[in-house]
Every structure is written in C-alpha cells, then in structure tokens.
Design a protein around this motif. Structure first.
Motif, PDB file in Angstrom:
ATOM      1  N   MET A 105       0.828  -1.201   0.000  1.00 15.67           N
ATOM      2  CA  MET A 105       0.000   0.000   0.000  1.00 15.67           C
ATOM      3  C   MET A 105       0.863   1.251   0.000  1.00 15.67           C
ATOM      4  N   THR A 106       0.348   2.302  -0.570  1.00 12.64           N
ATOM      5  CA  THR A 106       1.130   3.520  -0.768  1.00 12.64           C
ATOM      6  C   THR A 106       1.096   4.412   0.478  1.00 12.64           C
ATOM      7  N   PHE A 107       1.492   3.872   1.598  1.00  9.48           N
ATOM      8  CA  PHE A 107       1.560   4.657   2.819  1.00  9.48           C
ATOM      9  C   PHE A 107       2.635   5.743   2.691  1.00  9.48           C
ATOM     10  N   PRO A 108       2.607   6.760   3.543  1.00 10.26           N
ATOM     11  CA  PRO A 108       3.681   7.759   3.531  1.00 10.26           C
ATOM     12  C   PRO A 108       5.052   7.107   3.673  1.00 10.26           C
ATOM     13  N   ASP A 109       6.073   7.762   3.156  1.00  7.91           N
ATOM     14  CA  ASP A 109       7.407   7.169   3.062  1.00  7.91           C
ATOM     15  C   ASP A 109       7.946   6.738   4.415  1.00  7.91           C
ATOM     16  N   GLU A 110       7.686   7.511   5.470  1.00  7.21           N
ATOM     17  CA  GLU A 110       8.224   7.143   6.779  1.00  7.21           C
ATOM     18  C   GLU A 110       7.619   5.842   7.297  1.00  7.21           C
ATOM     19  N   VAL A 111       6.407   5.510   6.843  1.00  8.83           N
ATOM     20  CA  VAL A 111       5.795   4.226   7.214  1.00  8.83           C
ATOM     21  C   VAL A 111       6.376   3.105   6.363  1.00  8.83           C
ATOM     22  N   LEU A 112       6.502   3.335   5.059  1.00  5.53           N
ATOM     23  CA  LEU A 112       7.069   2.323   4.165  1.00  5.53           C
ATOM     24  C   LEU A 112       8.502   1.974   4.533  1.00  5.53           C
ATOM     25  N   ALA A 113       9.229   2.928   5.113  1.00  2.00           N
ATOM     26  CA  ALA A 113      10.638   2.711   5.444  1.00  2.00           C
ATOM     27  C   ALA A 113      10.830   1.852   6.677  1.00  2.00           C
ATOM     28  N   ARG A 117       6.281  -0.485  11.419  1.00  2.00           N
ATOM     29  CA  ARG A 117       5.231   0.514  11.258  1.00  2.00           C
ATOM     30  C   ARG A 117       4.315   0.150  10.101  1.00  2.00           C
ATOM     31  N   TYR A 118       4.901  -0.366   9.025  1.00  2.00           N
ATOM     32  CA  TYR A 118       4.076  -0.769   7.885  1.00  2.00           C
ATOM     33  C   TYR A 118       3.108  -1.879   8.293  1.00  2.00           C
ATOM     34  N   ASP A 160       6.232  12.673  -9.255  1.00  2.00           N
ATOM     35  CA  ASP A 160       7.648  12.972  -9.086  1.00  2.00           C
ATOM     36  C   ASP A 160       8.452  11.684  -9.256  1.00  2.00           C
ATOM     37  N   PRO A 161       9.383  11.615 -10.214  1.00  2.36           N
ATOM     38  CA  PRO A 161      10.105  10.357 -10.472  1.00  2.36           C
ATOM     39  C   PRO A 161      10.960   9.907  -9.301  1.00  2.36           C
ATOM     40  N   VAL A 162      11.495  10.837  -8.526  1.00  6.51           N
ATOM     41  CA  VAL A 162      12.315  10.466  -7.376  1.00  6.51           C
ATOM     42  C   VAL A 162      11.442   9.801  -6.303  1.00  6.51           C
ATOM     43  N   ARG A 163      10.279  10.367  -6.045  1.00  8.33           N
ATOM     44  CA  ARG A 163       9.379   9.780  -5.046  1.00  8.33           C
ATOM     45  C   ARG A 163       8.865   8.426  -5.493  1.00  8.33           C
ATOM     46  N   LEU A 164       8.569   8.289  -6.790  1.00  9.97           N
ATOM     47  CA  LEU A 164       8.112   6.993  -7.295  1.00  9.97           C
ATOM     48  C   LEU A 164       9.213   5.953  -7.180  1.00  9.97           C
ATOM     49  N   SER A 165      10.437   6.321  -7.519  1.00  9.71           N
ATOM     50  CA  SER A 165      11.557   5.398  -7.405  1.00  9.71           C
ATOM     51  C   SER A 165      11.759   4.963  -5.959  1.00  9.71           C
ATOM     52  N   ARG A 166      11.594   5.895  -5.034  1.00 13.10           N
ATOM     53  CA  ARG A 166      11.743   5.557  -3.617  1.00 13.10           C
ATOM     54  C   ARG A 166      10.645   4.587  -3.190  1.00 13.10           C
ATOM     55  N   LEU A 167       9.418   4.795  -3.668  1.00 14.59           N
ATOM     56  CA  LEU A 167       8.335   3.866  -3.356  1.00 14.59           C
ATOM     57  C   LEU A 167       8.667   2.470  -3.851  1.00 14.59           C
ATOM     58  N   HIS A 168       9.187   2.371  -5.082  1.00 15.92           N
ATOM     59  CA  HIS A 168       9.558   1.061  -5.625  1.00 15.92           C
ATOM     60  C   HIS A 168      10.630   0.396  -4.747  1.00 15.92           C
ATOM     61  N   GLU A 169      11.607   1.164  -4.316  1.00 13.17           N
ATOM     62  CA  GLU A 169      12.666   0.620  -3.458  1.00 13.17           C
ATOM     63  C   GLU A 169      12.092   0.134  -2.131  1.00 13.17           C
ATOM     64  N   LEU A 174      10.323  -4.289   1.532  1.00 14.84           N
ATOM     65  CA  LEU A 174       9.281  -4.833   2.398  1.00 14.84           C
ATOM     66  C   LEU A 174       8.965  -6.294   2.083  1.00 14.84           C
ATOM     67  N   VAL A 175       8.913  -6.643   0.796  1.00 14.20           N
ATOM     68  CA  VAL A 175       8.477  -7.996   0.449  1.00 14.20           C
ATOM     69  C   VAL A 175       9.618  -8.988   0.322  1.00 14.20           C
ATOM     70  N   ARG A 176      10.843  -8.509   0.225  1.00 17.80           N
ATOM     71  CA  ARG A 176      11.973  -9.408  -0.011  1.00 17.80           C
ATOM     72  C   ARG A 176      12.030 -10.575   0.975  1.00 17.80           C
TER      73      ARG A 176
END
Length: 249
Positions: A105-113, A117-118, A160-169, A174-176
């Motif tokens: 899910m596209t939670f805010p970056d601090e949650v995805l990181a 928290r995720y 924003d391509p930088v934000r999208l790239s960070r989401l992909h990372e 998370l799933v690895r």
C-alpha cells in the motif's frame, strides 16, 4: 484424488468497492501495487473510475462501467474510485500468492521505510472484532494510503520520479523476506499447473491418455473479508498447500 486447478492457476474475488469518502473527496479503495502478480477487473455493476500510475510514472484515469475489463501488470499503482455501486470481479495471477502479502500500500514514506510501522498500519482488527470496527479500520488504512499516494504528485499533477523510485525501493525491501515462501507457493501452484499442461501434451503426442479418465469437477467455497479496495467474497481456488496466510487483501 486432487481437485482440478482453477483455469490459469488464478484466484477470483467478488468486490464491492468501498463507498466511504477519502480525505481528497473521492470514494473508493486503497491505492496499492503488486510486486509479482498481474490483476484484472471485470466490472459487473455500477460505475466508477480506475486511477493508475504505471512504472514510468504516467498517471491515467479510466472510466469503469458494467462489462468493462481492464488489467494491469505488477508495479502499477491502482486505485478504484466508486462513483455509484461499483461492483467488480477481481482475477489475480498466482492464486494464493497475492493473499500472502504481494500487495504494498502507498503509505507515507516514513511508514514504508519501517517494516514494523508498515505491518501495524496494514493490519486490521482480528476476526473477533465487529464488522463496524473492521470497516472503520479498513477505511483508516485506506486514508493513510491515500495520503502517501497524493504525496507522489507534484503541484502540477505529475508524479515525481524520485518519489516513485523511492516507493519502488521501499516495496522491494518490504516484500523481499517473503520471497522463499512465495517461491514455494508459486512452485506448488501456478508453475505446477503449467507443467501439468506440458505433461498432457506429452501424453497426447504419444497417443496416451492425458488424464481424461481422472477428470473431476470442483466447486469453490467463498468467505467474506474486508479487503484493501472494498468488501470481498474470496473464492478459494488455490490448492490447500498454497492457501492464504493473511486475512485481508
């Protein structure tokens, strides 16, 4: 005798998209992506829209009406918008695997990181909770994902391509840890079904019975759930050995 696999080793769910309104004024589901599995929507009632952001960052809005069929590759961020009674049949590749956590899910970056928290943000109340409580938790989860989704866009409406790239990372990280389990599910599910087709072709080529005398009929049971995009009736089409471990998708 094992039951026959569902066609294509896919899974099927009946989805009534949430009609609660998110903070941005749109009713509907939780923006998310899948890392491994392709997803398809067959619209059976109502009307709505599908918002997508593909791997290049291109945003699109598609109108949805009864009879429409649309599908999207792993990595496409998608959000179902309910404009009135939107009902969908969801077909998912790799039955049993998406239910094991393939969606991010596209939670805010601090949650995805932060995996902890995720996990806390993604979880719903336990099965003993009332439907009202579980619905409220699903809507709160949706609203958090909408906040992170909107943060992907610049003021001009472009991603924003930088934000999208960070989401992909973040999604990959998370799933690895789940990959070994997912590989087992894939090998016992979709890959096994594909190999069975090869075995049948081999038998036919030699004039042998490809399994016609062992043919049987199967009927799926279904169970209600609060999913990411709405209320689900999930049909259990995958082999028991590769069944789901998570209560919501």
């Amino acid at each position: 005798m094992n039951q026959p696999a569902f066609p294509g080793a896919t899974s099927v769910s009946a989805l009534d998209v949430y009609d609660a309104v998110a903070p941005d004024g749109l009713a509907g589901g939780t923006p998310h992506l899948h890392t491994v599995s392709t997803e398809a929507y067959l619209v059976v009632g109502g009307r709505g829209r599908l918002h997508t952001v593909d791997g290049s960052g291109a945003f699109a809005e598609r109108r949805l009406g009864s009879g429409d069929l649309v599908w999207f590759a792993p990595g496409v961020i998608h959000r179902a918008v309910n404009d009135g009674g939107l009902a969908v049949r969801v077909i998912m590749q790799n039955a049993g695997l998406p239910e094991a956590g393939d969606a991010v899910m596209t939670f805010p970056d601090e949650v995805l990181a932060d995996p902890q928290r995720y996990a806390e943000a993604a979880a719903l109340s336990g099965p003993a909770a009332s439907d009202a409580d579980r619905l409220a938790a699903a809507v709160a989860r949706r609203d958090l994902a909408v906040a992170g989704y909107r943060a992907l866009f610049d003021g001009d409406g472009r991603v924003d391509p930088v934000r999208l790239s960070r989401l992909h990372e973040r999604a990959v990280a998370l799933v690895r840890p789940r990959v070994p389990e997912w590989r087992e599910r894939w090998e016992s599910g979709a890959l096994s079904v594909a190999r069975e087709t090869g075995d049948r072709l081999d038998a036919l080529e030699t004039g042998a019975d490809p399994g016609l005398t062992a043919a049987r009929v199967a009927v799926a049971s279904d169970a209600p759930a609060f999913g990411m995009c709405g209320r689900l009736r999930r049909y259990e089409t995958w082999p028991a050995a590769a069944g789901p471990t998570r209560g919501d998708r």
